[in-house]
Design a protein around this motif. Sequence first.
Motif, PDB file in Angstrom:
ATOM      1  N   ILE A 111      -3.053  10.872   4.476  1.00 46.41           N
ATOM      2  CA  ILE A 111      -2.933  10.357   3.107  1.00 46.41           C
ATOM      3  C   ILE A 111      -2.247   8.992   3.182  1.00 46.41           C
ATOM      4  O   ILE A 111      -1.175   8.880   3.771  1.00 46.41           O
ATOM      5  N   PRO A 112      -2.876   7.954   2.601  1.00 43.14           N
ATOM      6  CA  PRO A 112      -2.283   6.623   2.717  1.00 43.14           C
ATOM      7  C   PRO A 112      -1.096   6.421   1.769  1.00 43.14           C
ATOM      8  O   PRO A 112      -1.270   5.948   0.653  1.00 43.14           O
ATOM      9  N   ILE A 113       0.082   6.805   2.192  1.00 42.13           N
ATOM     10  CA  ILE A 113       1.275   6.517   1.385  1.00 42.13           C
ATOM     11  C   ILE A 113       1.820   5.166   1.830  1.00 42.13           C
ATOM     12  O   ILE A 113       1.420   4.630   2.849  1.00 42.13           O
ATOM     13  N   MET A 114       2.732   4.613   1.059  1.00 38.55           N
ATOM     14  CA  MET A 114       3.264   3.289   1.390  1.00 38.55           C
ATOM     15  C   MET A 114       4.038   3.307   2.698  1.00 38.55           C
ATOM     16  O   MET A 114       4.673   4.297   3.045  1.00 38.55           O
ATOM     17  N   MET A 115       3.985   2.174   3.391  1.00 39.89           N
ATOM     18  CA  MET A 115       4.764   2.049   4.617  1.00 39.89           C
ATOM     19  C   MET A 115       6.244   1.989   4.242  1.00 39.89           C
ATOM     20  O   MET A 115       6.594   1.581   3.154  1.00 39.89           O
ATOM     21  N   LYS A 116       7.088   2.401   5.193  1.00 40.84           N
ATOM     22  CA  LYS A 116       8.531   2.463   4.961  1.00 40.84           C
ATOM     23  C   LYS A 116       9.085   1.135   4.423  1.00 40.84           C
ATOM     24  O   LYS A 116       9.793   1.121   3.413  1.00 40.84           O
ATOM     25  N   SER A 117       8.759   0.037   5.092  1.00 45.63           N
ATOM     26  CA  SER A 117       9.293  -1.262   4.650  1.00 45.63           C
ATOM     27  C   SER A 117       8.758  -1.630   3.258  1.00 45.63           C
ATOM     28  O   SER A 117       9.452  -2.269   2.471  1.00 45.63           O
ATOM     29  N   GLY A 118       7.532  -1.204   2.970  1.00 46.25           N
ATOM     30  CA  GLY A 118       6.930  -1.481   1.663  1.00 46.25           C
ATOM     31  C   GLY A 118       7.617  -0.720   0.549  1.00 46.25           C
ATOM     32  O   GLY A 118       7.920  -1.279  -0.516  1.00 46.25           O
ATOM     33  N   ILE A 119       7.888   0.550   0.776  1.00 42.98           N
ATOM     34  CA  ILE A 119       8.524   1.377  -0.259  1.00 42.98           C
ATOM     35  C   ILE A 119       9.974   0.927  -0.479  1.00 42.98           C
ATOM     36  O   ILE A 119      10.453   0.923  -1.616  1.00 42.98           O
ATOM     37  N   ASP A 120      10.642   0.510   0.575  1.00 42.53           N
ATOM     38  CA  ASP A 120      12.013  -0.021   0.436  1.00 42.53           C
ATOM     39  C   ASP A 120      12.000  -1.278  -0.428  1.00 42.53           C
ATOM     40  O   ASP A 120      12.840  -1.461  -1.304  1.00 42.53           O
ATOM     41  N   PHE A 121      11.037  -2.127  -0.161  1.00 41.67           N
ATOM     42  CA  PHE A 121      10.890  -3.372  -0.923  1.00 41.67           C
ATOM     43  C   PHE A 121      10.622  -3.058  -2.401  1.00 41.67           C
ATOM     44  O   PHE A 121      11.242  -3.623  -3.296  1.00 41.67           O
ATOM     45  N   LEU A 122       9.710  -2.117  -2.630  1.00 43.19           N
ATOM     46  CA  LEU A 122       9.323  -1.764  -4.004  1.00 43.19           C
ATOM     47  C   LEU A 122      10.494  -1.151  -4.786  1.00 43.19           C
ATOM     48  O   LEU A 122      10.752  -1.534  -5.928  1.00 43.19           O
TER      49      LEU A 122
END
Length: 199
Positions: free
Chosen positions: A21-32
């Motif tokens: 399942i394509p969930i957000m990458m760790k660095s992406g979710i932290d940024f968001l």
Amino acid sequence: MNEENIKLIKEIEKYAEEYDIPIMMKSGIDFLTNFVKENNIKTILEVGTAIGYSSIMMALVDPNIKIKTIERDEKRYLEAIKNIKKFSLEDRITLIFNDASLVNIEEKYDLVFIDAAKGQNINFFNKFSSNLNNNGFIVTDNINFHGLVDKDLEDIKSRNLRGLIRKIQDYTKFLKENKEYKTVFYDIGDGISISSKNN
Ligand code: MG
């Protein structure tokens, strides 16, 4: 985040990996989540729930945050319901099971987060920009599409994939040329864009 929540988040990440399942990458979710916090965002419309990972992470930023999120895949939608329940976030995250292109929403939001069918980005942007508060933001994930958008299209064998990459490139072009919105592109996670209205 408390220990129980950290454990539950890890379980979702594990499930996503196992079932692709394509969930957000760790660095992406932290940024968001940082973006949500810093901009005092309280209402969010998400296009593309998947299994609820980003919704849950954003909701956990602040107890006053409310999210409406749309998912068209039934299996993912059902998994999202389960996950949201585990965090007791049912009163703050509302799920809609439908194709986002068929959903009409009245309310306005501080943030519209687009993370659904990548070929539909322009349509979703145009459709849901009417649901944006005047000082709101439209954030889009997967602008780099796993680094594939920078590749020579001739090197990509799958015709479907080539078509999809072309559509993501078109979306970037659309954002850059859009006179109504100013967009900043971030090379974080899988590539994130943040658009805000030129007031
Ligand atoms: Mg994504």
